[in-house]
Scaffold this active site. Structure first.
Site, PDB file in Angstrom:
ATOM      1  N   LYS A  38       0.904  -1.149   0.000  1.00 17.86           N
ATOM      2  CA  LYS A  38       0.000   0.000   0.000  1.00 17.86           C
ATOM      3  C   LYS A  38       0.939   1.193   0.000  1.00 17.86           C
ATOM      4  O   LYS A  38       1.360   1.674   1.054  1.00 17.86           O
ATOM      5  CB  LYS A  38      -0.925   0.012   1.209  1.00 17.86           C
ATOM      6  CG  LYS A  38      -1.851   1.231   1.184  1.00 17.86           C
ATOM      7  CD  LYS A  38      -3.187   0.964   1.824  1.00 17.86           C
ATOM      8  CE  LYS A  38      -4.094   2.185   1.637  1.00 17.86           C
ATOM      9  NZ  LYS A  38      -5.483   1.943   1.993  1.00 17.86           N
ATOM     10  N   ASP A  55      -3.744  -0.479   7.426  1.00 17.19           N
ATOM     11  CA  ASP A  55      -4.103  -1.258   6.236  1.00 17.19           C
ATOM     12  C   ASP A  55      -2.890  -2.004   5.696  1.00 17.19           C
ATOM     13  O   ASP A  55      -2.967  -3.200   5.374  1.00 17.19           O
ATOM     14  CB  ASP A  55      -4.661  -0.347   5.144  1.00 17.19           C
ATOM     15  CG  ASP A  55      -6.038   0.201   5.485  1.00 17.19           C
ATOM     16  OD1 ASP A  55      -6.661  -0.302   6.441  1.00 17.19           O
ATOM     17  OD2 ASP A  55      -6.477   1.145   4.804  1.00 17.19           O
ATOM     18  N   GLU A 116      -2.230  -2.073  -3.398  1.00 14.11           N
ATOM     19  CA  GLU A 116      -3.502  -1.432  -3.063  1.00 14.11           C
ATOM     20  C   GLU A 116      -3.388   0.083  -3.149  1.00 14.11           C
ATOM     21  O   GLU A 116      -2.492   0.683  -2.553  1.00 14.11           O
ATOM     22  CB  GLU A 116      -3.948  -1.824  -1.652  1.00 14.11           C
ATOM     23  CG  GLU A 116      -5.309  -1.228  -1.306  1.00 14.11           C
ATOM     24  CD  GLU A 116      -5.631  -1.261   0.178  1.00 14.11           C
ATOM     25  OE1 GLU A 116      -6.467  -0.445   0.621  1.00 14.11           O
ATOM     26  OE2 GLU A 116      -5.026  -2.071   0.903  1.00 14.11           O
ATOM     27  N   GLY A 117      -4.293   0.694  -3.882  1.00 15.45           N
ATOM     28  CA  GLY A 117      -4.344   2.139  -3.953  1.00 15.45           C
ATOM     29  C   GLY A 117      -5.054   2.731  -2.753  1.00 15.45           C
ATOM     30  O   GLY A 117      -5.482   2.027  -1.838  1.00 15.45           O
ATOM     31  N   ALA A 118      -5.168   4.049  -2.754  1.00 16.68           N
ATOM     32  CA  ALA A 118      -5.931   4.761  -1.723  1.00 16.68           C
ATOM     33  C   ALA A 118      -7.143   5.384  -2.397  1.00 16.68           C
ATOM     34  O   ALA A 118      -7.000   6.111  -3.389  1.00 16.68           O
ATOM     35  CB  ALA A 118      -5.065   5.834  -1.060  1.00 16.68           C
ATOM     36  N   GLY A 119      -8.333   5.083  -1.881  1.00 19.31           N
ATOM     37  CA  GLY A 119      -9.538   5.624  -2.504  1.00 19.31           C
ATOM     38  C   GLY A 119      -9.758   5.037  -3.885  1.00 19.31           C
ATOM     39  O   GLY A 119      -9.522   3.857  -4.121  1.00 19.31           O
ATOM     40  N   ASN A 176     -18.264  -5.877  -2.829  1.00 15.53           N
ATOM     41  CA  ASN A 176     -18.153  -6.026  -1.383  1.00 15.53           C
ATOM     42  C   ASN A 176     -19.311  -5.304  -0.723  1.00 15.53           C
ATOM     43  O   ASN A 176     -19.474  -4.100  -0.893  1.00 15.53           O
ATOM     44  CB  ASN A 176     -16.821  -5.454  -0.878  1.00 15.53           C
ATOM     45  CG  ASN A 176     -16.645  -5.664   0.604  1.00 15.53           C
ATOM     46  OD1 ASN A 176     -16.887  -6.744   1.121  1.00 15.53           O
ATOM     47  ND2 ASN A 176     -16.221  -4.624   1.306  1.00 15.53           N
ATOM     48  N   ARG A 177     -20.116  -6.050   0.012  1.00  9.51           N
ATOM     49  CA  ARG A 177     -21.309  -5.474   0.629  1.00  9.51           C
ATOM     50  C   ARG A 177     -20.897  -4.575   1.795  1.00  9.51           C
ATOM     51  O   ARG A 177     -20.270  -5.027   2.754  1.00  9.51           O
ATOM     52  CB  ARG A 177     -22.240  -6.590   1.088  1.00  9.51           C
ATOM     53  CG  ARG A 177     -23.637  -6.130   1.423  1.00  9.51           C
ATOM     54  CD  ARG A 177     -24.646  -7.223   1.168  1.00  9.51           C
ATOM     55  NE  ARG A 177     -24.837  -7.474  -0.248  1.00  9.51           N
ATOM     56  CZ  ARG A 177     -25.620  -8.439  -0.731  1.00  9.51           C
ATOM     57  NH1 ARG A 177     -26.282  -9.223   0.078  1.00  9.51           N
ATOM     58  NH2 ARG A 177     -25.745  -8.590  -2.035  1.00  9.51           N
TER      59      ARG A 177
END
Length: 241
Positions: A38, A55, A116-119, A176-177
């Site tokens: 990340k 994260d 993994e990106g942010a936002g 993703n719920r």
């Protein structure tokens, strides 16, 4: 090594870290050497004179802690705001070359690297560079995490359009719920099918509402959640091909 995978979302808080962590566990079960990054995390907690990226720490744990947390998350900021603003307030310039150097250290002995990106995909990192630019710089394919709730079709299609406009290869979509199933969001019954009518991008399934968060799950149950609710074989094949 296969092409790295950039995990982005339709918004902040849609479960990118949850999905990335689960993918790490699936990859390890498949006997793959997996690395996770990340590169930029905001909202970090001060801890013993350093900023703790929660994260990134979760991803590192799910990957089996093969790499230094400094490589997993080279840019950390305390305020829970956009990366560009947090960096500017800290007097720091986010440099893609630095992120790439840390990525190369992680990738040198791995079969698969998840970034993994942010936002979302169009979140700014500098005045002129966005998450999509970072994904392109690292030569990633993209997996889109869609927050399953009312309005998600618009958010998903806008994100897909931007990814495709940037000519980034798409691995697919995971839903993703993010709202409880006993609420009044009746779109949960139709979202997946409706989205599939408007895109040919593979949708690998829908993860259930998880109020307790992934950090409280034991690794076996965490991984099994993905095996039970996603087409995990097709998903892993899409990430590796």
């Amino acid at each position: 090594m296969s092409r790295p995978v950039f995990i982005t979302g339709t918004d902040t808080g849609v479960g990118k870290s949850f999905v990335t962590g689960g993918l790490c566990l699936l990859a390890r079960k498949a006997k793959l050497r997996v690395g996770a990054m990340k590169p930029v995390e905001t909202g970090c907690t001060p801890h013993r004179g350093k900023l703790l990226p929660a994260d990134a720490a979760l991803l590192s744990t799910c990957a089996g802690d093969p790499d230094s947390l400094d490589d997993v998350c080279p840019y950390r900021f305390e305020p829970p705001i956009s990366p560009e603003t947090a960096a500017r307030q800290a007097g720091v310039k986010i440099e893609f070359s630095k992120i790439a150097d840390h990525y190369k250290k992680i990738a040198r002995d791995k079969d698969l690297v998840l970034v993994e990106g942010a936002g979302g995909i169009h979140v700014p990192l500098t005045e002129k560079k966005y998450m999509a630019d970072l994904a392109k710089h690292l030569k990633c394919k993209v997996l889109l995490v869609v927050g399953d709730r009312l309005g998600m079709i618009n958010h998903a299609l806008l994100s897909l359009n931007e990814i495709q406009r940037r000519k980034l290869p798409l691995a697919g979509i995971v839903l993703n719920r993010v709202v409880p199933p006993d609420g009044e969001d009746f779109s949960l019954e139709t979202n997946a099918k409706d989205l599939a009518r408007h895109t040919k991008v593979p949708i690998f399934g829908t993860l259930p509402w998880l109020p307790e968060g992934p950090s409280l799950l034991k690794p076996y149950h965490y991984r099994k959640l993905f095996e039970d609710h996603l087409d995990s074989a097709a998903l892993m094949a899409a990430l590796r091909n």
